[in-house]
Design a protein around this motif. Sequence first.
Motif, PDB file in Angstrom:
ATOM      1  N   MET A 179       0.794  -1.211   0.000  1.00 56.17           N
ATOM      2  CA  MET A 179       0.000   0.000   0.000  1.00 56.17           C
ATOM      3  C   MET A 179       0.839   1.280   0.000  1.00 56.17           C
ATOM      4  N   ASP A 180       2.069   1.212   0.508  1.00 54.04           N
ATOM      5  CA  ASP A 180       2.900   2.416   0.564  1.00 54.04           C
ATOM      6  C   ASP A 180       3.875   2.470  -0.613  1.00 54.04           C
ATOM      7  N   ASN A 181       3.520   1.744  -1.705  1.00 48.61           N
ATOM      8  CA  ASN A 181       4.331   1.673  -2.921  1.00 48.61           C
ATOM      9  C   ASN A 181       5.593   0.845  -2.756  1.00 48.61           C
ATOM     10  N   SER A 182       5.712   0.123  -1.653  1.00 48.31           N
ATOM     11  CA  SER A 182       6.781  -0.854  -1.523  1.00 48.31           C
ATOM     12  C   SER A 182       6.408  -2.095  -2.338  1.00 48.31           C
ATOM     13  N   SER A 183       7.398  -2.924  -2.633  1.00 46.75           N
ATOM     14  CA  SER A 183       7.117  -4.125  -3.415  1.00 46.75           C
ATOM     15  C   SER A 183       8.180  -5.182  -3.144  1.00 46.75           C
ATOM     16  N   SER A 184       7.832  -6.422  -3.463  1.00 48.64           N
ATOM     17  CA  SER A 184       8.787  -7.533  -3.367  1.00 48.64           C
ATOM     18  C   SER A 184       8.513  -8.510  -4.492  1.00 48.64           C
ATOM     19  N   SER A 185       9.565  -8.950  -5.144  1.00 51.21           N
ATOM     20  CA  SER A 185       9.438  -9.969  -6.188  1.00 51.21           C
ATOM     21  C   SER A 185      10.672 -10.849  -6.174  1.00 51.21           C
ATOM     22  N   GLY A 186      10.496 -12.055  -6.678  1.00 46.05           N
ATOM     23  CA  GLY A 186      11.600 -13.013  -6.711  1.00 46.05           C
ATOM     24  C   GLY A 186      11.087 -14.385  -7.074  1.00 46.05           C
ATOM     25  N   ASP A 187      11.911 -15.396  -6.861  1.00 43.58           N
ATOM     26  CA  ASP A 187      11.554 -16.770  -7.217  1.00 43.58           C
ATOM     27  C   ASP A 187      10.724 -17.416  -6.113  1.00 43.58           C
ATOM     28  N   LEU A 188       9.699 -18.175  -6.524  1.00 49.34           N
ATOM     29  CA  LEU A 188       8.935 -18.987  -5.580  1.00 49.34           C
ATOM     30  C   LEU A 188       9.557 -20.375  -5.567  1.00 49.34           C
ATOM     31  N   ALA A 189       9.816 -20.881  -4.376  1.00 50.91           N
ATOM     32  CA  ALA A 189      10.586 -22.125  -4.261  1.00 50.91           C
ATOM     33  C   ALA A 189      10.052 -23.000  -3.140  1.00 50.91           C
ATOM     34  N   PHE A 190      10.514 -24.258  -3.149  1.00 49.54           N
ATOM     35  CA  PHE A 190      10.403 -25.112  -1.975  1.00 49.54           C
ATOM     36  C   PHE A 190      11.679 -24.934  -1.160  1.00 49.54           C
ATOM     37  N   GLU A 191      11.529 -24.838   0.152  1.00 51.39           N
ATOM     38  CA  GLU A 191      12.692 -24.710   1.008  1.00 51.39           C
ATOM     39  C   GLU A 191      12.384 -25.324   2.376  1.00 51.39           C
ATOM     40  N   THR A 192      13.407 -25.598   3.136  1.00 53.84           N
ATOM     41  CA  THR A 192      13.256 -26.154   4.477  1.00 53.84           C
ATOM     42  C   THR A 192      13.222 -25.032   5.497  1.00 53.84           C
ATOM     43  N   PHE A 193      12.203 -25.044   6.355  1.00 52.26           N
ATOM     44  CA  PHE A 193      12.116 -24.111   7.470  1.00 52.26           C
ATOM     45  C   PHE A 193      12.429 -24.866   8.755  1.00 52.26           C
ATOM     46  N   THR A 194      13.160 -24.221   9.639  1.00 51.01           N
ATOM     47  CA  THR A 194      13.485 -24.819  10.932  1.00 51.01           C
ATOM     48  C   THR A 194      12.943 -23.947  12.044  1.00 51.01           C
ATOM     49  N   LEU A 195      12.142 -24.560  12.910  1.00 53.97           N
ATOM     50  CA  LEU A 195      11.583 -23.908  14.087  1.00 53.97           C
ATOM     51  C   LEU A 195      12.120 -24.654  15.296  1.00 53.97           C
ATOM     52  N   GLY A 196      12.982 -23.992  16.049  1.00 56.90           N
ATOM     53  CA  GLY A 196      13.633 -24.685  17.159  1.00 56.90           C
ATOM     54  C   GLY A 196      14.544 -25.772  16.617  1.00 56.90           C
ATOM     55  N   LYS A 197      14.317 -27.021  17.040  1.00 57.81           N
ATOM     56  CA  LYS A 197      15.141 -28.144  16.589  1.00 57.81           C
ATOM     57  C   LYS A 197      14.432 -28.989  15.543  1.00 57.81           C
ATOM     58  N   THR A 198      13.280 -28.535  15.083  1.00 53.42           N
ATOM     59  CA  THR A 198      12.487 -29.325  14.145  1.00 53.42           C
ATOM     60  C   THR A 198      12.451 -28.654  12.783  1.00 53.42           C
ATOM     61  N   SER A 199      12.688 -29.429  11.740  1.00 51.66           N
ATOM     62  CA  SER A 199      12.711 -28.913  10.374  1.00 51.66           C
ATOM     63  C   SER A 199      11.481 -29.375   9.607  1.00 51.66           C
ATOM     64  N   PHE A 200      11.003 -28.505   8.709  1.00 51.82           N
ATOM     65  CA  PHE A 200       9.846 -28.793   7.883  1.00 51.82           C
ATOM     66  C   PHE A 200      10.265 -28.632   6.432  1.00 51.82           C
ATOM     67  N   GLN A 201      10.213 -29.709   5.672  1.00 49.77           N
ATOM     68  CA  GLN A 201      10.680 -29.698   4.287  1.00 49.77           C
ATOM     69  C   GLN A 201       9.573 -29.282   3.332  1.00 49.77           C
ATOM     70  N   ARG A 202       9.992 -28.831   2.137  1.00 52.11           N
ATOM     71  CA  ARG A 202       9.094 -28.472   1.049  1.00 52.11           C
ATOM     72  C   ARG A 202       8.060 -27.433   1.473  1.00 52.11           C
ATOM     73  N   MET A 203       8.526 -26.452   2.219  1.00 50.60           N
ATOM     74  CA  MET A 203       7.671 -25.314   2.563  1.00 50.60           C
ATOM     75  C   MET A 203       7.757 -24.281   1.442  1.00 50.60           C
ATOM     76  N   VAL A 204       6.648 -23.613   1.140  1.00 51.24           N
ATOM     77  CA  VAL A 204       6.641 -22.613   0.072  1.00 51.24           C
ATOM     78  C   VAL A 204       7.357 -21.359   0.554  1.00 51.24           C
ATOM     79  N   TYR A 205       8.322 -20.918  -0.242  1.00 52.85           N
ATOM     80  CA  TYR A 205       9.206 -19.821   0.178  1.00 52.85           C
ATOM     81  C   TYR A 205       9.447 -18.874  -0.983  1.00 52.85           C
ATOM     82  N   GLY A 206       9.341 -17.577  -0.714  1.00 52.39           N
ATOM     83  CA  GLY A 206       9.650 -16.561  -1.706  1.00 52.39           C
ATOM     84  C   GLY A 206      11.051 -16.030  -1.503  1.00 52.39           C
ATOM     85  N   CYS A 207      11.898 -16.227  -2.497  1.00 57.11           N
ATOM     86  CA  CYS A 207      13.282 -15.752  -2.444  1.00 57.11           C
ATOM     87  C   CYS A 207      13.308 -14.379  -3.101  1.00 57.11           C
TER      88      CYS A 207
END
Length: 439
Positions: A179-207
């Motif tokens: 809304m303030d004319n900011s923007s973000s663009s890049g590649d949409l990918a699968f990536e691993t997210f880690t929360l604490g000691k647990t990892s979650f694979q094939r999470m949708v991630y915007g690079c």
Amino acid sequence: MLYLPTVLVIYALLQISIDSVTNASKLMSFDTYLIHRDSPESPFYDSSLNQSDIVERALSRSMTRLSHLNSLIKLPNNFANKMTVHSTILASTNYLMEFFVGTPPVKQLAIADTASQIVWTQCLPCVNCFNQTQPKFNPMESSSYHVLPCDSKECQELGKYDIRCEGKNTKCQYNLNYMDNSSSSGDLAFETFTLGKTSFQRMVYGCGNNNTGRFDPSSAGVVGLGGGFNSLVTKLGDQIGGKFSYCLTSKINTRSKIKFGSNAIMSGCGWIYRCGSIYTPLFLRSPLMFYFITLEAISLGVTKISMHGDKPIKNGNFLIDSGSTASYLPRDMYQELENALRNSIQATPVQHPTFKLCYMDYTNFKIPTIIFHFSGGLDLAFTIKTSMVYTRGLLCLGILPSKIDGLGVLGSNLQMDYLIEYDIKKERVSFRPTDCSKI
């Protein structure tokens, strides 16, 4: 002292307790702290601000947020029909969350947004990036990074306005406008997210490698916590059972929490939270980013104000938005509430440039409890502590008329000291009176 609680910041250590995710039938459980934006623990803390400064800045953010929502929500003539909403998001969102991206994991602090459907952070190499104090993520150093093609389900689920594709076999590029004319663009990918000691694979991630505008240097990007197809909440859906909750404390220097999974929904009652949790139906509309409930009426003593006067109540007419500090009512309903308060309060109102109802002399000041009646029998009672705010020597009603026709907004000021439990799969949400500082 009475004060308007400004927005909170999800920040620093993500405290995770995982029972076991090896057994698919058992829900995982994790939580993180919520920190008041103006707490000394917050990265936004400014010791030069007094209470009135805090209130007025919070109100300014709330009004910007409402304008943002107004641009997103295009109500059709038949309100009950599904909406088509362009998933633009607001850059000045109010929470930061710590998580880790990639293999090996790289720490990221990003804005947590309940109205966004993807997780993105700035990536190397940057075509155009905003200043960032923390290291940028380098996908070339991650063994789990995998760019999605344009014909992938995850790419198509973002919607035609938010992707750029030249052909089904080309890589998917997301494109978000703010809304303030900011923007973000890049590649949409699968990536691993880690929360604490647990990892979650094939999470949708915007690079994000092309990001411009008014982003805070302490943030690396955005964590989408809304109801969209590719949000963190949705992608963790089976593992957390579609359950999450948060509890906003009214004590400015005390942490609150947001919880996911099996410990997000409390059972029974105890000394911290009281009995009597009641669910109200939760309405999710395309593209499922927003959480709506149905307000039927407001009571003020013997006065009862209907949401739509003599017209039938419309389902999903009230938006739960922790990103807004102030709360909003449709203009006609707000005016009836203000009139009822003026008649109940034995004092002379004074003018304020933004708040609509303020008083200067509030010695022995009394205000009747305001009760919001939601469908399913859910009644939320708001006392002077949460419904009124103190600023510049005035005591003001922390509820304002909405700019969105027929729609109200439940901001964080009226969410304080309620444990708010979402059950996405059962499409319901509950509010339990709670001492949030003890959760």
